[in-house]
Design a protein around this motif. Structure first.
Motif: not given
Lengths: 315, 361
Positions: A14-16, A18-35
């Motif tokens: 796990q590189r930093p 990777d964590r940032v990128f995967a985190g923002s991808a999950v965030l964007a996906g969840s943002l759609i559900l939240a919207t």
């Protein structure tokens, strides 16, 4: 799946980054559900006053309760959308078949693009065209229908002098949903296994018999979902109806008279600029009803499509 | 049963007999149209109808053609082929019927839009203009600002969400996102407008309409389209490329940025252009969330903002003292809007063709 001798799964380092990128991808996906959840939540919260505030304080209701206000609008919405479907579905099936199975191969793609052009025209332009060009042009037809067919309740008349009836609005809606249904049906028809078609032709079937025996049964779920998606679009369409229809907000099946039911979306667009205070809540509440109706229609369409994926073997 | 007997009777010259010549439908069509034209010309000369009616001619001609070709085919080729010809005619007719509104619409928008498609239209706003003159610069500026902001909001979210779905997403969350993105594409545009209005009246007090709210409504409509199209493009990237990158020890995020995105960038750009083309014509959400005004407004966070579709709508609905001037402006606005949308579509297709993924081997 784990066959004998498969090495144990090695976790990647796990590189930093990777964590940032995967985190923002999950965030964007969840943002759609939240919207989507926020849309529902805000509409519900804002429409509470429509039912809690006494009806006589809401000038927009004109003395009715909220239910009495919204039922004719729901009827008009469904009615206009159904007219559009009845007109658009046979034509779009025809076009889809024409492009997929009748037109010369070289022309087919270009013809498909021409139909897609219809989808690119903004709805406000359709409204302008429907109100200024189609309505006056079609008015004589309404007069003729009334003179000759007025014993049918649909054409009970008396005919509108301007041609701005629910049937005109339905025709404009039909033109607008035509490219959607056509595009989906075309895709489905093109996916028919060529072997099925060739087998039918080899048994001596004519082209129509081949289509009836192989293409249509194979494409049936696709056709159904295309029709449902077209219905969803027709239910939510605003401007074309608002600009074409002269509505009075009654329940009637009369297609050609000057007294027409309004639709939820068109009613919001026409009343919103002048609405104030809690009247806005009434309009938002009608919007919530529209949201619920389209949600159900679209969800059914998607379920039909997704179920098809499992058994068709086309993908 | 009938099929077997038909084959037997045809045995004498089984390939040529019982079929109409290839050119027969065209001859019948020409004859029917000519007959119909002759009838209408005679009616016109005898004065029961005012003038030569081209729509009526074609309509009657097509009906006559359908009847005649089916009757001939029935006599010569039998019932099954007659049905086949009938369906062929119907299917072709359906296509022609769909072309009619398209041709009529393009024709009227161009002829009615050209009179006011001038320099003044693109340099003046509607501030303190009552009758003729004036223009739509305020609407064009508003459309560009709001659509641009919506794009800035929705492209990163949509792109990252599609990357999640393709590269990371497994299990329940991914399935939920896929399903609700599909559902979100079906949100009526006016509901998106109501949502943005509700959010900003909760934040800033009731009745507030501003450009940012309009942009937010457009973003709600745009995100699912971006997700859908980008997801499709990302899935087209062959797995061999990903595996090759992994084999060289590239971290996953770098693999996505350096391998997956460059391979699919053409398709993603096309999808984004098409989604912009879709929302730039949206009227209802902007009418609700951003309102309408006659003034030029560059500030998204303050005051109402006009947009091109709403300009067309308000000019049409609220025709002032000189109705024709308002209608002319509405048509010119419609022409501008169609040109913008067509241009976006054209660029999108050019991009797709120019920068198509170079996967050839």
């Amino acid at each position: 799946m784990t066959a004998l001798g498969t090495p144990p799964r090695i976790a990647a380092k796990q590189r930093p980054g990777d964590r940032v990128f995967a985190g923002s991808a999950v965030l964007a996906g969840s943002l759609i559900l939240a919207t989507l959840a926020l849309v529902a939540a805000f509409l519900v919260i804002q429409s509470v006053p429509a039912v809690t505030v006494p009806a006589d304080q809401l000038s927009i209701l004109g003395g009715d309760t909220f239910l009495e206000y919204v039922v004719p609008l729901v009827f008009g919405t469904v009615w206009a959308a159904l007219i559009a479907l009845v007109l658009a579905v046979p034509v779009s099936l025809g076009i889809a078949l024409f492009i997929s199975h009748y037109a010369p191969r070289r022309l087919a793609e270009g013809l498909g693009y021409v139909i897609d052009l219809l989808a690119a025209v903004p709805s406000v332009v359709f409204g302008l065209w429907g109100g200024n060009v189609l309505a006056p042009a079609i008015q004589p037809v309404y007069t003729w229908l009334w003179e000759n067919l007025s014993f049918i309740p649909l054409f009970a008349g008396p005919p509108s002098g301007t041609g701005r009836t629910v049937l005109t609005a339905g025709i404009v809606l039909a033109v607008m949903i035509l490219p959607i249904i056509t595009a989906l049906c075309r895709e489905v028809f093109l996916q028919t296994p060529v072997l099925h078609e060739e087998a039918a032709l080899a048994l001596g079937a004519t082209r129509w018999e081949m289509i009836r025996m192989t293409v249509l049964p194979f494409g049936r779920p696709g056709i159904i979902s295309a029709v449902m998606l077209g219905l969803g679009r027709a239910l939510g369409e605003t401007m074309a109806v608002a600009m074409v229809l002269s509505a009075t907000g009654v329940i009637t099946v009369n297609l050609i008279s000057s007294i027409n039911p309004s639709t939820i979306a068109a009613n919001i667009a026409l009343s919103f600029p002048e609405a104030y205070g809690d009247n806005v809540s009434v309009l938002i509440a009608t919007g919530l009803v529209l949201f619920a109706i389209t949600l159900v229609v679209n969800a059914i369409a998607r379920v039909v499509v997704n179920r098809r994926k499992d058994f068709s073997g086309a993908n | 049963m009938t099929a077997t007997t038909a084959i037997r009777t045809d045995e004498s010259n089984s390939f040529a007999s019982g079929r109409l010549p290839r050119a027969a439908p065209w001859w019948v069509l020409a004859a029917c149209l000519a007959a119909s034209a002759a009838v209408f010309a005679l009616l016109g000369a005898g004065a029961p109808i005012a003038e030569f009616n081209i729509v009526g001619t074609v309509f009657i001609g097509m009906v006559a053609y359908t009847i005649v070709i089916v009757a001939i085919a029935r006599l010569v080729e039998g019932q099954r082929r007659a049905t086949d010809r009938f369906v062929t005619t119907l299917v072709t007719l359906a296509f022609v019927i769909a072309l009619l509104p398209l041709i009529s619409l393009v024709f009227t928008v161009i002829t009615n839009g050209l009179p006011r498609f001038d320099l003044e239209f693109f340099t003046y706003s509607m501030r303190s203009i009552v009758g003729e003159g004036g223009g739509a610069i305020h609407a064009i500026v508003g459309t560009l600002l709001m659509t641009g902001t919506a794009a800035v909001i929705s492209i990163p979210i949509g792109l990252m969400a599609s990357i999640y779905l393709v590269e990371y997403g497994r299990g329940r969350l991914a399935r939920a996102i896929t399903f609700f993105v599909d559902v979100m594409t079906g949100i009526p545009s006016i509901v998106a407008g109501l949502f943005a209005y509700a959010v900003f009246s909760a934040l800033l007090g009731p009745g507030e309409r501003l450009g940012l709210a309009g942009a937010m409504a457009l973003a709600v409509l745009m995100i699912p389209v971006v997700v859908r199209s980008s997801e499709e493009m990302l899935r087209l990237v062959p797995n061999e490329l990903r595996e090759a990158a992994f084999a060289l020890g590239v971290p996953k995020w770098l693999m996505i940025v350096k391998v997956v995105l460059p391979t699919s960038i053409a398709g993603i750009t096309t999808g984004i252009m098409l989604s912009i083309a879709r929302v730039i014509g949206e009227t209802a959400p902007l009418l609700i969330a951003a309102g309408f005004t006659n003034n030029l407004n560059y500030d998204l966070t303050e005051g109402r903002m006009q947009s091109l579709p709403v300009f067309v709508y308000t000019s049409y609905v609220a025709q002032g003292t000189d109705a024709q001037a308002y209608l002319d402006r509405a048509w010119a606005g419609a022409l501008t809007l169609i040109l913008i949308v067509m241009l976006l579509n054209l660029i999108a297709r050019l991009v797709a063709r120019q920068f198509a993924p170079k996967l050839g081997r």
